[in-house]
Enzyme design. Sequence first.
Site, short mmCIF file in Angstrom:
data_model
loop_
_atom_site.label_atom_id
_atom_site.label_comp_id
_atom_site.label_asym_id
_atom_site.label_seq_id
_atom_site.Cartn_x
_atom_site.Cartn_y
_atom_site.Cartn_z
N HIS A 110 18.22 -20.17 17.36
CA HIS A 110 17.58 -20.64 18.59
C HIS A 110 18.58 -20.87 19.73
O HIS A 110 18.19 -21.08 20.87
CB HIS A 110 16.80 -21.94 18.33
CG HIS A 110 15.49 -21.99 19.03
ND1 HIS A 110 15.31 -21.54 20.32
CD2 HIS A 110 14.27 -22.43 18.63
CE1 HIS A 110 14.06 -21.71 20.69
NE2 HIS A 110 13.40 -22.25 19.68
N ILE B 262 3.68 -6.12 -0.46
CA ILE B 262 2.52 -5.41 0.06
C ILE B 262 1.34 -5.65 -0.89
O ILE B 262 1.44 -5.42 -2.09
CB ILE B 262 2.80 -3.91 0.21
CG1 ILE B 262 3.92 -3.69 1.24
CG2 ILE B 262 1.54 -3.16 0.62
CD1 ILE B 262 4.34 -2.24 1.39
N ASP C 191 15.04 -17.15 22.11
CA ASP C 191 13.91 -18.07 22.22
C ASP C 191 12.73 -17.51 21.44
O ASP C 191 12.72 -16.35 21.02
CB ASP C 191 13.54 -18.34 23.67
CG ASP C 191 13.24 -17.07 24.45
OD1 ASP C 191 12.50 -16.20 23.92
OD2 ASP C 191 13.74 -16.91 25.57
N ASP D 161 18.91 -6.68 -4.39
CA ASP D 161 19.18 -7.36 -5.66
C ASP D 161 19.76 -6.35 -6.64
O ASP D 161 19.19 -5.29 -6.86
CB ASP D 161 17.87 -7.94 -6.21
CG ASP D 161 18.09 -8.70 -7.50
OD1 ASP D 161 17.37 -8.38 -8.47
OD2 ASP D 161 18.96 -9.56 -7.56
#
Length: 386
Positions: A356, A328, A360, A251
């Site tokens: 996908h 965290i 997998d 950012d």
Amino acid sequence: MKVGEPLLYITTEGEAASGATGGGGVAGGGAEEPSDQVPPKATTLHSVDDEEDRLHIPAATTSVSYDQTTGSTTKVLTSPAVRKLGREHGIDLSTVAGTGPRGRVLKADVLKLLGAKEGRSASPPPPPTQMGSAQTTTPPAAATKAASTEEDTVIPIRGYHRRMVKSMASSLQVPHMTYTDDVNVDALTSVRDSLRPMAKKLGVEKLTYLPFFVKAASLAMNEYPAVNSSIDVENMTLTHRKEHNVGVAVDTPRGLAVPVVRGCQDRSVLEIAAELARLFALASEGNLSEADILDPTFTLSNIGAIGGTYMSPVVLPPQVAIGAMGKIQRLPRFVSDDSDEVVAARIMPISWGGDHRAIDGATMARFGNLWKSYVENPASMVFAMR
């Protein structure tokens, strides 16, 4: 209408049309004789044009409007809510064609007139002063200033933002899957803190967690190369990329940027830290070159620097995987599965997103578990480095 006068008369079908009988009864007290007269139609007592009128008034009321030209007054059938709307916009309700029952001026009639006025002029003339009202007209300069502050701001999409728009559009074609986990970073915190003085001497002013996360991902890609691949749907091919070019979402004051650390498989943690510092400085100044952002093969997002825990990171084709580290936090954790002792631990959420079509769920989970083992035991990365 004078005080004490009835508002309306109600005649029902059971009453005689001539009104000759007293008290509203049936003449002669017997059965009513058939009549050739047409029974009067049912009278509508009140018609409400919108919810606002229904909430504020039980029936329509009469408003008096003063014509300054002729010096006469005109009765206008309307509601208090509509009269208030007319006053706010300086509209003489006697000039509004009412579409309600008995010519009643509805709210929709006033709004229609307002829309017509706005269409004729962007800055309508000040409303006329109502007789007996303390309303004052708004100065033209103030009205113009108020209108200018309500205008939409059009911002052209340029540079990196334009590239991001195209990437996000193509990501809609990806069947995403997400895998999340928690990582204990206590050991990594100790290693990072112990290496900070050495890193500063070697030119890295502030050693953060991020270089360790990038290197751990690169080491895990050696075991699971499908994570560092690109997909070509048209030719139905999946290319395992030799170079580990890790894009790091950051950012900046100018918005999101994703500079790329190239060749992470051949860089040390310290070299990755130095390259990240260079790229972040360029990104904050808006001076990233095209070479600094092109061709990432995998992406990490350090969204936890801002806040949040888990998320659903979006894969940017032709990449097939992305990771996002959460904030965290110091949380209670059991020492082991066999112990009831609880200690404080630094826990970081990690969210993996995958295409996908190329990966997998089992492969994504195994990759994530190996990355987690490197982060929780940073010394083990030494054995995996080449």
